[in-house]
Motif scaffolding. Structure first.
Motif, PDB file in Angstrom:
ATOM      1  N   LEU A 258       0.548 -26.687  33.965  1.00  0.00           N
ATOM      2  CA  LEU A 258       0.233 -25.488  33.191  1.00  0.00           C
ATOM      3  C   LEU A 258       1.497 -24.736  32.806  1.00  0.00           C
ATOM      4  O   LEU A 258       1.636 -24.277  31.666  1.00  0.00           O
ATOM      5  N   SER A 262       3.361 -23.193  29.199  1.00  0.00           N
ATOM      6  CA  SER A 262       3.458 -21.726  29.118  1.00  0.00           C
ATOM      7  C   SER A 262       2.208 -21.003  29.614  1.00  0.00           C
ATOM      8  O   SER A 262       1.921 -19.894  29.192  1.00  0.00           O
ATOM      9  N   VAL A 263       1.456 -21.633  30.499  1.00  0.00           N
ATOM     10  CA  VAL A 263       0.311 -20.985  31.152  1.00  0.00           C
ATOM     11  C   VAL A 263       0.747 -20.671  32.575  1.00  0.00           C
ATOM     12  O   VAL A 263       0.821 -21.567  33.423  1.00  0.00           O
ATOM     13  N   ARG A 264       1.024 -19.391  32.832  1.00  0.00           N
ATOM     14  CA  ARG A 264       1.629 -19.046  34.113  1.00  0.00           C
ATOM     15  C   ARG A 264       0.853 -17.997  34.912  1.00  0.00           C
ATOM     16  O   ARG A 264       1.142 -17.788  36.085  1.00  0.00           O
ATOM     17  N   ASP A 268      -4.266 -16.173  31.999  1.00  0.00           N
ATOM     18  CA  ASP A 268      -4.100 -17.281  31.051  1.00  0.00           C
ATOM     19  C   ASP A 268      -4.941 -18.487  31.469  1.00  0.00           C
ATOM     20  O   ASP A 268      -5.597 -19.138  30.638  1.00  0.00           O
ATOM     21  N   ALA A 269      -4.900 -18.811  32.772  1.00  0.00           N
ATOM     22  CA  ALA A 269      -5.640 -19.976  33.259  1.00  0.00           C
ATOM     23  C   ALA A 269      -7.139 -19.749  33.162  1.00  0.00           C
ATOM     24  O   ALA A 269      -7.899 -20.659  32.813  1.00  0.00           O
ATOM     25  N   LEU A 272      -8.192 -20.175  29.587  1.00  0.00           N
ATOM     26  CA  LEU A 272      -8.112 -21.575  29.180  1.00  0.00           C
ATOM     27  C   LEU A 272      -9.249 -22.397  29.784  1.00  0.00           C
ATOM     28  O   LEU A 272     -10.023 -23.046  29.070  1.00  0.00           O
TER      29      LEU A 272
END
Length: 335
Positions: A258, A262-264, A268-269, A272
């Protein structure tokens, strides 16, 4: 020296010559199985691969049938367990998934589900699943190209089943203990307790999965929190309750995947994965059993970002074949 003794002696000479190849094949097959279980996200304790020691080969070749005839009259060509692999699981229901995965990777010559046989016949004792597999000539597992046609035995069992079997083998065979009704009764009682304990472990796992699926995770209150493996494990347990847990370390690896995209953060997760159509991913991949949580998450990310995902994550982790595997999986999704 009679004919049987001559066959045994000749076989042992042949076996000594084969040992270097068998050792190399054992290492390659063990690595291929570990890679398959990792790719499928199957949570397991350990994979052990070994080559039968010459003393065990001699003992097995010397066995006689009830009629007093040699059981292996043609020598080592009849032995399918010169290479042996043990796959030790935490949960009994996962044994069937491992068997399915390995039968899809290698050619299956025999499949003996001893646990099911025991229960069908109302018996109690040794439990586990035994497969006789062969390295196939087509779609050869990575690293096994020079060992096509090599046969080997795989024993799949839980940690508790493995402990019981190892202790029984040590007492009855290595220890040379004579048949004893008191010992038999004690082993039967122990196997019963192990069956109950395995059932309780599965029940505990189901309870934990249900509680995580029903509850709101603590980290949801802090959406700016950076992702960790523990957070992802809780998140996917909530989002994918029907899929088995992957190995704990794989959730950290998923966090690295991730981050490479750029999913930090938790927010964001959540955004997604919360929008994922997991059933569509499973349908496209045509899993033979429910994929581990990390595996289906990896497939979803591949479906979501395509070739860009491959470029960004091909070097994440230590799987040198990851890029080619991702390309193959992407082709399947696009069919």
């Amino acid at each position: 020296m009679d004919d049987h003794e001559a066959v045994v002696a000749s076989s042992l000479v042949q076996y000594a010559e084969l040992l270097p190849r068998l050792n190399a094949a054992s290492d390659a097959i063990g690595d291929a199985i570990r890679a398959r279980l990792r790719d499928d996200g199957l949570n397991h304790h350990t994979v052990q691969a070994r080559v039968k020691d010459p003393g065990s080969v001699r003992e097995k070749l010397g066995r006689l049938t009830v009629a007093g005839k040699p059981k292996y009259g043609n020598g080592i060509v009849q032995l399918d367990d010169l290479i042996g692999v043990r796959v030790i699981m935490f949960l009994e229901p996962d044994i069937a998934d491992v068997a399915t995965a390995l039968k899809g990777q290698f050619h299956c010559r025999e499949d003996d589900d001893k646990t099911s046989s025991q229960r069908r016949n109302g018996q109690i004792g040794y439990a586990g699943r035994h497969l006789i597999l062969e390295v196939p000539a087509e779609n050869v597992p990575v690293g096994c190209q020079t060992f096509v046609g090599e046969r080997f035995e795989v024993q799949i069992r839980t940690v508790l089943q493995h402990a019981w079997a190892a202790f029984e083998h040590d007492i009855r065979y290595k220890g040379g203990a004579e048949a004893n009704a008191e010992v038999d009764r004690a082993f039967t009682m122990a196997s019963t307790l192990i069956e109950l304990a395995d059932a309780q472990f599965s029940a505990i796992n189901d309870i934990v999965k249900r509680r995580k699926a029903e509850s709101t995770a603590d980290f949801a209150a802090n959406p700016a929190t950076e992702i960790t493996g523990d957070i992802l494990q809780d998140m996917l347990a909530r989002l994918l309750p029907e899929h088995p847990r992957s190995q704990a370390r794989q959730y950290g690896w998923l966090g690295d995947l991730l981050a490479a995209n750029s999913v930090r953060t938790v927010a964001d997760a959540e955004e997604l994965f919360g929008a994922a159509d997991w059933s569509a991913v499973a349908k496209k991949m045509d899993y033979k059993f429910p994929a581990g949580q990390v595996r289906i998450a990896d497939d979803f990310l591949l479906k979501n970002w395509g070739s860009e995902y491959i470029a960004r994550t091909k070097s994440v982790g230590n799987d040198v074949k990851r890029e080619s595997k991702l390309k193959y999986r992407l082709e399947r999704m696009q069919d």
